[in-house]
Scaffold this active site. Sequence first.
Site, short mmCIF file in Angstrom:
data_model
loop_
_atom_site.label_atom_id
_atom_site.label_comp_id
_atom_site.label_asym_id
_atom_site.label_seq_id
_atom_site.Cartn_x
_atom_site.Cartn_y
_atom_site.Cartn_z
N GLN A 77 69.62 58.24 -18.95
CA GLN A 77 70.93 58.24 -19.58
C GLN A 77 71.08 57.11 -20.60
O GLN A 77 72.12 56.99 -21.24
CB GLN A 77 72.01 58.11 -18.50
CG GLN A 77 72.04 59.28 -17.54
CD GLN A 77 72.92 59.03 -16.32
OE1 GLN A 77 73.61 58.00 -16.22
NE2 GLN A 77 72.89 59.95 -15.36
N HIS A 141 73.32 55.50 -15.20
CA HIS A 141 74.55 54.72 -15.12
C HIS A 141 74.55 53.49 -16.02
O HIS A 141 74.81 52.37 -15.58
CB HIS A 141 74.83 54.32 -13.65
CG HIS A 141 74.95 55.50 -12.73
ND1 HIS A 141 75.19 55.37 -11.39
CD2 HIS A 141 74.86 56.84 -12.97
CE1 HIS A 141 75.25 56.58 -10.83
NE2 HIS A 141 75.04 57.48 -11.78
N GLU A 235 86.90 60.38 -11.54
CA GLU A 235 88.23 59.78 -11.52
C GLU A 235 88.76 59.50 -12.92
O GLU A 235 88.01 59.24 -13.84
CB GLU A 235 88.19 58.43 -10.78
CG GLU A 235 87.81 58.52 -9.33
CD GLU A 235 87.77 57.15 -8.65
OE1 GLU A 235 87.51 57.11 -7.44
OE2 GLU A 235 87.99 56.12 -9.34
N TYR A 245 88.46 48.96 -8.25
CA TYR A 245 88.63 50.41 -8.25
C TYR A 245 87.80 51.11 -7.17
O TYR A 245 87.73 52.33 -7.15
CB TYR A 245 88.40 50.96 -9.66
CG TYR A 245 89.55 50.56 -10.56
CD1 TYR A 245 90.64 51.40 -10.73
CD2 TYR A 245 89.61 49.30 -11.13
CE1 TYR A 245 91.75 51.01 -11.47
CE2 TYR A 245 90.71 48.89 -11.88
CZ TYR A 245 91.77 49.75 -12.04
OH TYR A 245 92.87 49.35 -12.77
N TYR A 256 74.75 63.50 -3.18
CA TYR A 256 74.32 64.75 -3.79
C TYR A 256 73.77 65.74 -2.77
O TYR A 256 73.80 66.95 -3.00
CB TYR A 256 73.29 64.48 -4.89
CG TYR A 256 73.90 63.84 -6.11
CD1 TYR A 256 74.79 64.55 -6.92
CD2 TYR A 256 73.60 62.53 -6.46
CE1 TYR A 256 75.37 63.97 -8.04
CE2 TYR A 256 74.17 61.94 -7.58
CZ TYR A 256 75.05 62.66 -8.36
OH TYR A 256 75.63 62.08 -9.47
#
Length: 364
Positions: A77, A141, A235, A245, A256
């Site tokens: 990513q 991430h 979210e 959070y 998963y």
Amino acid sequence: MFLKKLVVFCSCFIFFTLVAQQKEYELIVPNLENPWGFVFLPDNALLINEKSGKIIHFKNGVKTTIKNGPEIYLRGQGGLLDIALHPKYKENGWIYFTYASSIGEGRGGNTTLMRAKLKGDALVHKEVLYKAVPNSNRGQHFGSRIAFDAENHVYFSLGDRGNRAVNPQNLTKDGGKIYRLNDDGTIPKDNPFVTIANAKKAIYSYGHRNPQGLVMLPFTNEIWSHEHGPKGGDEINIIQKGKNYGWPIVSYGVNYNGTKFTDKTYMEGMERPIHYWTSSIAPSGMAFITSEVYGNWKGNLLVGSLKFQYLSRCILKRNQVYKEVKLLRGIGRVRAIEQGNDGYIYVGVENLGILKLLPDAKKK
């Protein structure tokens, strides 16, 4: 005879479906692979970040590759990520980039915030403002979106880098955080953790998984974000100074493979999301409609879905999502969303390009 009629019917259905969808948008910049972020310059030219590392200047149908871009770490990513203009760009010319970089401690890469100026077809005066450490070989991430507030602080997001057990809840570690800096990269004196020993002074909020949406709501000056959950638990949050959070202590998601990693969706001292998806949509890109172009859509929040390949129009009441309308169904993986200088919404779609959402979409 029946089979022939069936083929004709299916062909007509596909044709009219495509025609109907075409009325929703106009393709502005074709043939892009992964337009991870893009911005409009004051002359309405586009600067587009391809995740692979290429920065494209697009104007009047002509694409030009910008030279001297950042050296990126391309893995999973990670790559060339978001791009944003300083709110006073016309005066100072600063452009901000996030990207994965291998510079520094450890093997692999981590998310970096840089600013630079554009001179001709090249970046100049490049300045690294923040480099997360240590590097990691993990490919997931990295975050990462950029936003400015009304005081010209720059915010950027960084995912937990796939290390949820260590990074998100630890103020001495990069990862799983949203950071706030002055526009020159210095630390604001009123950041929430500047007096905490060994804490990362740039941290503004923590307990995040992988935020790929970050935007200021200009009507209120609030910073809004969304982030990927695992299997469920995506979210939307309103980001507040110094708040936790919850990731991974509280979540609406599961692993998963379907197993639980927590049985808690709320704990005292941790913020509840204003909205969540228990069937993950894999959100990316985020923009508020603040123009009059789309009529009563003004004030709606737009979120892209990578997984289900649509644009979600979130209708808000009292900072809650009370209704969602799916636009551009099946368009492809929606990666980035911006409101242009002309008030229209523009959407970056993987393996397609950048398209303009037309007012006809209001009929949906």
